[in-house]
Design an enzyme around this catalytic site. Structure first.
Site, PDB file in Angstrom:
ATOM      1  CG  ASP A   1      -2.061  -0.775   1.191  1.00 21.51           C
ATOM      2  OD1 ASP A   1      -2.386  -1.225   0.092  1.00 21.51           O
ATOM      3  OD2 ASP A   1      -2.701  -0.963   2.241  1.00 21.51           O
TER       4      ASP A   1
ATOM      5  N   GLY B   1       3.579  11.077  10.919  1.00 25.07           N
ATOM      6  CA  GLY B   1       4.351  10.670  12.091  1.00 25.07           C
ATOM      7  C   GLY B   1       5.391   9.608  11.801  1.00 25.07           C
TER       8      GLY B   1
ATOM      9  CE  LYS C   1       0.035   7.619  -7.138  1.00 28.93           C
ATOM     10  NZ  LYS C   1      -0.025   8.438  -8.303  1.00 28.93           N
TER      11      LYS C   1
ATOM     12  CG  ASP D   1      -2.434  -4.165  13.657  1.00 27.00           C
ATOM     13  OD1 ASP D   1      -1.590  -4.941  14.123  1.00 27.00           O
ATOM     14  OD2 ASP D   1      -3.622  -4.487  13.424  1.00 27.00           O
TER      15      ASP D   1
ATOM     16  CG  MET E   1      -8.469   6.845   7.401  1.00 32.45           C
ATOM     17  SD  MET E   1      -9.363   5.402   6.811  1.00 32.45           S
ATOM     18  CE  MET E   1      -9.768   4.577   8.342  1.00 32.45           C
TER      19      MET E   1
END
Ligand code: SAH
Length: 506
Positions: free
Chosen positions: A35, A200, A57, A90, A171
């Site tokens: 991803d 981050g 993307k 995760d 999100m």
């Protein structure tokens, strides 16, 4: 026979936060489906033999639909492949990991899950925000800010407010106004500390601090970079006291490192330790030259006692020479020849074979080595230099001037390969990559070759020594040169360059 699928969490970005189990599984993969959120440092660990499939993307239209990803995992496993599905953070925390397993389970494809460090907790940690603290809260809640197909929010804001816990929204940037309003309408104190934490655990990590009442306004005045999480709760104010990430000398710096693969990790680790994000590019491989006869002939002469000195100018030279020597002979072949090394790296490589140098120059470059070794020569010395196909001229010139007879033997060739997963050209061109670190003139050339067409005047080059620097300057790069040609001094020099670059960015 069916293959197997490993659903692997790549962590939030920093390669150091990828799990040992994840790395082990990745190294064995035949197909990797990854991803956009997977960090560049983790992508660099994908083995060359593995087939790569990019599943998405973050924004834009170029992504596989979830059903397509599910189907690819199934089909690759049915071909008998070892498939690693690599996902940011995760895989089971807002990662659609569950959805991806359904088809596999239905078709009896074996699978394993390797959990990852989630951004929900790691990104606050990298910002000095403990997600729980006994003085402030007794729970933490992770919530998605993403609305499923434009529906109204399915979030019970009032229930969230009643928990008095820390709230972490993933999100959620597009929905920031809705989230703040929802919490305020449900009665949360507008003075509650809140923060947006961008990108981050990477060099782009940045924190926007405010309160529930002010955060939306503050964010509307700047561009918020994604991915980002929103933290709401008293603990968000602790960043002021506990922030640590940005205090490291190379924080905020993305450095490209160009070294032969087997050596790259040492320098990368040193840079990461100081806080840099490292992109290993382009991958450089060192191979023995195809015509080995000159090297074999020279080794024959060595065995016959025909040389007074053997000179090593790189760790790769040591390795490839030794591999050839040890094919038919052993270390005693070197018993009666004196050994000179250009610097600490070669010396260390020799130590690995139980050898030490008789001579190291006062400055670790080819010219100084030539001059100082020449000063030890009376004339007529026979000198063997197993080194790169295209080596530095000055070394041989200085020794020849002193009357030595030099066999400059092409031992290895350097090959450059562009990364399959990182657009190196774009990273350098856009300034996303702040600087490149070079340990030899030949790696500068290789870097330039592999990035043809790049405007090299935009490249900040931190160089190990004078010859490396001259090579970089020849391409118009802006250069910094280490005070001594050692990796430690090189890293110190990166710090100096980084401080100047950061100053310039402000
Ligand atoms: N499974 C992932 C989350 C996937 S949802 C995990 O466990 O981390 C994607 C969201 O994760 C992003 O919209 C953002 O809110 C968050 N995210 C992922 N990586 C991040 C990072 N490096 N910095 C900030 N937020 C991140």
């Amino acid at each position: 026979m069916n293959g197997k699928v490993w659903l692997v969490g790549a962590g939030p970005g920093d390669a150091g936060l990828f799990t040992l189990r994840g790395k082990e599984v990745l190294e064995d993969a035949e197909v990797v489906v990854y991803d956009a959120l997977v960090g560049a440092g983790v992508l660099a660990m994908i083995p060359e033999k593995a087939e790569l499939i990019f599943a998405g993307k973050r924004s834009g239209n170029h992504y596989l639909k979830q059903e397509d990803t599910n189907r690819i995992l199934l089909e690759e496993a049915q071909k008998g492949k070892k498939v690693v599905r690599l996902k940011g953070g995760d895989p089971f925390l807002f990662g659609r990991g569950g959805e991806e397993l359904e088809l596999l389970a239905e078709n009896d494809i074996p699978f394993e899950i390797v959990p990852g460090i989630t951004s929900a907790f790691a990104v606050p940690a990298y910002n000095g925000i403990p997600v729980t603290h006994r003085d402030f809260c007794s729970s933490v809640h992770v919530i998605t800010g993403h609305k499923r197909s434009n529906n109204a929010y399915d979030i019970d804001f009032s229930a969230l407010v009643h928990t008095k816990g820390t709230l972490i929204f993933l999100m959620g940037i597009a929905a920031l106004p809705d989230i703040c309003k929802g919490l305020l309408d449900a009665g949360m104190d507008p003075a509650t500390p809140a923060a947006v934490l961008e990108r981050g655990t990477t060099a782009d990590q940045h924190r926007i601090e405010g309160t529930l009442g002010t955060l939306e306004q503050i964010c509307s005045e700047t561009e918020v970079l994604t991915p980002a999480i929103i933290v709401v709760g008293k603990v968000a104010a602790l960043a002021e006291e506990f922030a640590w990430y940005e205090k490291r000398p190379l924080a905020g710096i993305k450095a490209a490192v160009t070294r032969p693969k087997e050596l790259v990790s040492g320098l990368s680790a040193m840079l990461r330790k100081e806080g840099a994000e490292v992109l290993e590019m382009p991958a450089i491989e060192v191979h023995p030259v195809s015509d080995k006869r000159p090297l074999q002939d020279a080794i024959g002469k060595l065995a016959d006692g025909q040389y007074d000195w053997i000179v090593f100018t790189s760790p790769s030279g040591v390795r490839i020479f030794m591999e050839e020597l040890l094919q038919d002979a052993d270390i005693r072949t070197l018993a009666n020849v004196k050994i000179a090394s250009i610097g600490k790296g070669s010396e260390k490589a020799l130590n690995g074979y139980g050898l030490k140098s008789d001579f190291l120059p006062s400055v670790f470059d080819g010219e100084t080595l030539g001059k100082e070794l020449a000063a030890l020569c009376k004339g007529g010395e026979r000198i063997f230099i197993p080194r790169a196909k295209i080596g530095n001229k000055e070394l041989v010139e200085e020794l020849s001037k002193a009357g030595a007879v030099v066999d400059d033997v092409a031992t290895y060739d350097t090959f450059y390969e562009n990364s399959r997963v990182i657009d190196e050209h774009a990273a350098m061109e856009s300034g996303d990559c702040d600087l490149a670190v070079f340990t030899s003139a030949s790696t500068v050339k290789g870097f330039a070759e592999s990035l043809k067409g790049l405007d090299f005047t935009k490249v900040n080059a931190v160089c190990i020594g004078r010859q490396t620097c001259e090579a970089a300057e020849a391409y118009g790069m802006k250069t910094w040169t280490a005070s001594k040609a050692t990796l430690t001094d090189l890293v110190e020099c990166v710090k100096v360059a980084a401080a100047e670059i950061k100053e310039g960015k402000r």
